[in-house]
Design a protein around this motif. Structure first.
Motif, PDB file in Angstrom:
ATOM      1  N   ILE A  34       1.402   8.423  21.692  1.00 59.09           N
ATOM      2  CA  ILE A  34       0.612   7.807  20.619  1.00 59.09           C
ATOM      3  C   ILE A  34       0.770   8.551  19.303  1.00 59.09           C
ATOM      4  CG2 ILE A  34      -1.751   7.337  19.859  1.00 59.09           C
ATOM      5  CD1 ILE A  34      -2.413   6.685  22.789  1.00 59.09           C
ATOM      6  N   ASP A  35       0.733   9.875  19.344  1.00 55.27           N
ATOM      7  CA  ASP A  35       0.836  10.657  18.113  1.00 55.27           C
ATOM      8  C   ASP A  35       2.259  10.633  17.551  1.00 55.27           C
ATOM      9  OD1 ASP A  35      -1.876  11.372  18.233  1.00 55.27           O
ATOM     10  OD2 ASP A  35      -1.423  13.000  19.612  1.00 55.27           O
ATOM     11  N   TYR A  36       3.254  10.652  18.429  1.00 57.67           N
ATOM     12  CA  TYR A  36       4.642  10.566  17.970  1.00 57.67           C
ATOM     13  C   TYR A  36       4.888   9.218  17.299  1.00 57.67           C
ATOM     14  CZ  TYR A  36       9.717  10.983  17.901  1.00 57.67           C
ATOM     15  OH  TYR A  36      11.027  11.044  17.492  1.00 57.67           O
ATOM     16  N   CYS A  37       4.336   8.159  17.874  1.00 57.32           N
ATOM     17  CA  CYS A  37       4.497   6.831  17.268  1.00 57.32           C
ATOM     18  C   CYS A  37       3.886   6.780  15.868  1.00 57.32           C
ATOM     19  CB  CYS A  37       3.850   5.760  18.152  1.00 57.32           C
ATOM     20  SG  CYS A  37       4.771   5.377  19.653  1.00 57.32           S
ATOM     21  N   LYS A  38       2.756   7.430  15.698  1.00 59.03           N
ATOM     22  CA  LYS A  38       2.123   7.454  14.375  1.00 59.03           C
ATOM     23  C   LYS A  38       2.999   8.175  13.355  1.00 59.03           C
ATOM     24  CE  LYS A  38      -1.876   9.156  11.807  1.00 59.03           C
ATOM     25  NZ  LYS A  38      -3.112   9.978  11.824  1.00 59.03           N
ATOM     26  N   ALA A  39       3.618   9.276  13.797  1.00 58.56           N
ATOM     27  CA  ALA A  39       4.429  10.085  12.888  1.00 58.56           C
ATOM     28  C   ALA A  39       5.834   9.530  12.695  1.00 58.56           C
ATOM     29  CB  ALA A  39       4.502  11.521  13.414  1.00 58.56           C
ATOM     30  N   ASN A  40       6.279   8.666  13.591  1.00 58.71           N
ATOM     31  CA  ASN A  40       7.656   8.148  13.560  1.00 58.71           C
ATOM     32  C   ASN A  40       7.642   6.633  13.743  1.00 58.71           C
ATOM     33  OD1 ASN A  40       9.412  10.857  13.808  1.00 58.71           O
ATOM     34  ND2 ASN A  40       7.636  11.017  15.154  1.00 58.71           N
ATOM     35  N   LYS A  41       7.050   5.943  12.797  1.00 58.79           N
ATOM     36  CA  LYS A  41       6.826   4.513  12.949  1.00 58.79           C
ATOM     37  C   LYS A  41       8.122   3.712  13.010  1.00 58.79           C
ATOM     38  CE  LYS A  41       2.226   4.512  10.838  1.00 58.79           C
ATOM     39  NZ  LYS A  41       1.379   4.006   9.735  1.00 58.79           N
ATOM     40  N   GLY A  42       9.149   4.168  12.308  1.00 57.88           N
ATOM     41  CA  GLY A  42      10.411   3.437  12.293  1.00 57.88           C
ATOM     42  C   GLY A  42      11.041   3.356  13.664  1.00 57.88           C
ATOM     43  N   ILE A  43      11.184   4.502  14.328  1.00 54.61           N
ATOM     44  CA  ILE A  43      11.811   4.504  15.650  1.00 54.61           C
ATOM     45  C   ILE A  43      10.896   3.860  16.672  1.00 54.61           C
ATOM     46  CG2 ILE A  43      10.990   6.836  16.250  1.00 54.61           C
ATOM     47  CD1 ILE A  43      14.354   5.188  17.240  1.00 54.61           C
ATOM     48  N   ALA A  44       9.574   4.029  16.524  1.00 54.53           N
ATOM     49  CA  ALA A  44       8.632   3.374  17.437  1.00 54.53           C
ATOM     50  C   ALA A  44       8.752   1.861  17.343  1.00 54.53           C
ATOM     51  CB  ALA A  44       7.199   3.813  17.125  1.00 54.53           C
ATOM     52  N   GLU A  45       8.921   1.364  16.118  1.00 54.17           N
ATOM     53  CA  GLU A  45       9.089  -0.078  15.915  1.00 54.17           C
ATOM     54  C   GLU A  45      10.385  -0.566  16.561  1.00 54.17           C
ATOM     55  OE1 GLU A  45       7.844  -3.721  13.846  1.00 54.17           O
ATOM     56  OE2 GLU A  45       6.943  -1.772  13.439  1.00 54.17           O
ATOM     57  N   LYS A  46      11.460   0.189  16.383  1.00 57.28           N
ATOM     58  CA  LYS A  46      12.755  -0.218  16.953  1.00 57.28           C
ATOM     59  C   LYS A  46      12.703  -0.280  18.477  1.00 57.28           C
ATOM     60  CE  LYS A  46      15.761   1.545  13.260  1.00 57.28           C
ATOM     61  NZ  LYS A  46      16.798   2.560  12.924  1.00 57.28           N
TER      62      LYS A  46
ATOM     63  N   PHE B 121      -0.926   3.012  15.819  1.00 57.52           N
ATOM     64  CA  PHE B 121       0.334   2.284  15.640  1.00 57.52           C
ATOM     65  C   PHE B 121       0.972   1.913  16.976  1.00 57.52           C
ATOM     66  CE2 PHE B 121       4.877   1.822  14.615  1.00 57.52           C
ATOM     67  CZ  PHE B 121       4.768   0.859  13.630  1.00 57.52           C
ATOM     68  N   TYR B 122       0.857   2.782  17.970  1.00 61.77           N
ATOM     69  CA  TYR B 122       1.399   2.439  19.292  1.00 61.77           C
ATOM     70  C   TYR B 122       0.804   1.124  19.782  1.00 61.77           C
ATOM     71  CZ  TYR B 122       1.832   2.454  24.373  1.00 61.77           C
ATOM     72  OH  TYR B 122       2.058   2.092  25.687  1.00 61.77           O
ATOM     73  N   GLY B 123      -0.508   0.994  19.697  1.00 63.18           N
ATOM     74  CA  GLY B 123      -1.152  -0.251  20.108  1.00 63.18           C
ATOM     75  C   GLY B 123      -0.684  -1.440  19.295  1.00 63.18           C
ATOM     76  N   LYS B 124      -0.419  -1.217  18.021  1.00 63.13           N
ATOM     77  CA  LYS B 124       0.060  -2.305  17.164  1.00 63.13           C
ATOM     78  C   LYS B 124       1.452  -2.764  17.581  1.00 63.13           C
ATOM     79  CE  LYS B 124      -2.754  -0.988  13.174  1.00 63.13           C
ATOM     80  NZ  LYS B 124      -2.757  -0.441  11.788  1.00 63.13           N
TER      81      LYS B 124
END
Length: 311
Positions: free
Chosen positions: A87-99, A146-149
């Motif tokens: 969850i925290d990594y997704c918040k800090a790295n939204k681009g790769i989390a989105e991909k 952001f992870y939930g999003k």
């Protein structure tokens, strides 16, 4: 009849348990006695051998390679587990989390749309804000992070493009990994308790934990039946993570006094966590032959299926 099931994130904690359970699953649940063949897709190379299992190695972000493997594998069902879930990594790295969490899902959905392949997608209880608890499938998601999003974005892509799908929202998953390195809070907890170390779980967070054996059997059953839509897979007990950990320690004969309250952390960059994302599993009980379990029964199933893992 052979049912070909492809699992993304095949080397992970949940995938490993689904793979293991698939060997004897049809004996218990399938009236048609379908033979299950598993295609495990992961960045890692083969880590486990089983008679009904083949491995495929790929980076899911390489779209052309992914589509080639999907086409060559010709699955009847895809269980899409692969995700960036920190969850925290997704918040800090939204681009790769989105991909990873949205883009890869979109590519898999496109394949399912073209071929009619059934999709079982793993979403999360984190799609809810935690203000209400005991969430039903029709409750409106409002993620806090952001992870939930990214999970909601993928859910919307699926519902807008295909009909033959199940969106699973599992609760906190309790169990042991089949493969080394699986992300299991229970395994980490046991290792600490064996060493006499204190383990912190928050009293402020309420969950309805589900054991990974029940979850795996539910997913395999969903691969063989025609149900479509959202489905909450959760345990029968609703309790704080602190109380859950105390009961686990007592069940496994470890000192419950080693379980301490984990106070909310106020750290820069830490994403907020929902307080109560317990899930209502009434629909799962109606739809599935696989029985939903309480905490004690879930632990019994984990112990029965632990293989050579010591507790």
């Amino acid at each position: 009849m052979i049912k070909r099931i492809l699992i993304t994130g095949g080397a992970g904690f949940v995938a490993g348990n689904i793979i293991k359970q698939s060997l004897n699953f049809t004996f218990f649940y399938s009236e048609q006695k379908d033979e299950i063949k598993i295609i495990a897709l992961d960045r890692s190379r083969e880590t486990y051998k089983q008679n009904n299992l083949v491995w495929r190695t790929a980076d899911l972000l390489e779209e052309n390679n992914l589509q080639r493997i999907l086409k060559n594998s010709n699955p009847d069902v895809i269980i899409h587990l692969a995700a960036l879930s920190d969850i925290d990594y997704c918040k800090a790295n939204k681009g790769i989390a989105e991909k990873i969490n949205v883009g890869v899902t979109k590519n898999i959905v496109d394949f399912c749309s073209d071929t009619g392949c059934r999709l079982i997608y793993f979403s999360s209880d984190s799609v809810f804000d935690g203000r209400k608890g005991l969430y039903k499938e029709e409750d409106i998601p409002e993620p806090l992070h952001f992870y939930g999003k990214t999970k909601i974005a993928s859910e919307n892509i699926i519902r807008g493009a295909i009909d033959n799908y199940v969106i699973i929202r599992p609760s906190l998953i309790m169990g042991l990994p089949v493969f080394e390195g699986g992300n299991s809070f229970l395994l980490r907890m046991i290792k600490s308790l064996k060493s006499g170390e204190q383990v912190a779980f928050p009293k402020a967070e309420i969950r309805s934990p589900v054991d990974v054996i029940t979850l795996s059997r539910s997913v395999l059953e969903l691969s063989l039946i025609s149900y479509t839509g959202n489905l909450h897979i959760a345990g029968n007990d609703i309790l704080t993570r602190y109380d859950m950990a105390k009961r686990i320690a007592e069940k496994l004969s470890y000192p419950a006094g080693l379980i301490i309250d984990k106070k909310p952390e106020v750290l820069s960059g830490r994403a907020p966590r929902p307080a109560d994302v317990s899930l209502d599993n009434s629909r799962a009980k109606r739809v599935l032959k696989t029985p939903m379990a309480g905490l004690d029964k879930g632990l019994d199933l984990i112990i029965e299926n632990r293989g050579n893992k010591t507790l």
